[in-house]
Design a protein around this motif. Structure first.
Motif: not given
Length: 224
Positions: A186-196, A216-220
């Motif tokens: 959905a956003s850069d922020e969501e990707m960074v939160a996942w990466a952390k 963890p499950p990949l963002p989708s």
């Protein structure tokens, strides 16, 4: 009994050092030496392998072989995500490393975490315009992956996020790269939160304090 044994054999983790790509990742695990990484649920295929050597004293002493595995999750002819994993087969005591994984540009996020100059640790996130579409067939690693995509008629994922986590410890190291299509997030922020989440999951594996870790499950998200 024979059927049971066959089922157990089929579920064994894929040994990166011995396996020749391409090969299905039947139980979602990539194994290098005594350590394994469990991939998120998906239809994963091991599509490329690289090999190198840890050296010290300016390259004079060969310490341990390391392998790089590339696995891709494909659904309906398109990449849902891909993972590259690098670790040595055998631990080797090292007083310091030459690599500076956080000395990079063009990131949307970067954190040196708890590392230092001799034993660095780093998490970075990039936005890439493409992935594998420009890989040359002569490239020893990415050429394998590109060749598999072509042979299987897998569509290019287009723009992707690239998450890289690296840890160099006193007796071991590892890095993982995760690629996710930008339109799945959905956003850069969501990707960074996942990466952390990734360092918490991987640091003990890369320091060889545990022999197994899970991503963890990949963002989708559902496509419009």
């Amino acid at each position: 009994m024979c059927v049971l044994l066959a089922a157990v054999g089929a579920a064994e983790a894929l040994d990166v050092a011995a396996a020749v790509p391409p090969a299905p990742v039947a139980d979602q695990q990539l194994t290098i030496g005594s350590r394994s990484l469990r991939l998120p649920e998906g239809n994963w295929t091991y599509i490329a392998k690289g090999e190198g050597v840890i050296t010290t004293n300016g390259g004079m002493n060969r310490r341990s072989s390391h392998f790089t595995a590339y696995a891709m999750d494909v659904k309906d002819g398109r990449m849902k995500g891909s993972v590259q994993l690098r670790m040595p087969v055998v631990s080797a005591v090292v007083t310091s490393w030459n690599d500076e994984p956080c000395k990079v540009e063009g990131t949307i996020f970067k954190d040196e975490l708890g590392g230092n100059f001799n034993f660095p640790e780093c998490l970075v996130v990039y936005k890439r315009r493409s992935h594998l579409s420009e890989a040359s067939a002569s490239d020893a690693f990415y050429g394998q992956a590109r060749g598999w995509l072509t042979s299987q008629a897998v569509k290019s994922p287009g723009p992707v996020y690239e998450v890289v986590y690296t840890r160099y410890g006193s007796n071991d190291f590892g890095w993982v790269r995760i690629f996710v299509p930008q339109d799945a997030v959905a956003s850069d922020e969501e990707m960074v939160a996942w990466a952390k989440q990734v360092p918490r999951q991987m640091v003990k594996l890369f320091e060889n304090r545990e022999n197994q870790a899970s991503l963890p499950p990949l963002p989708s998200r559902a496509k419009p």
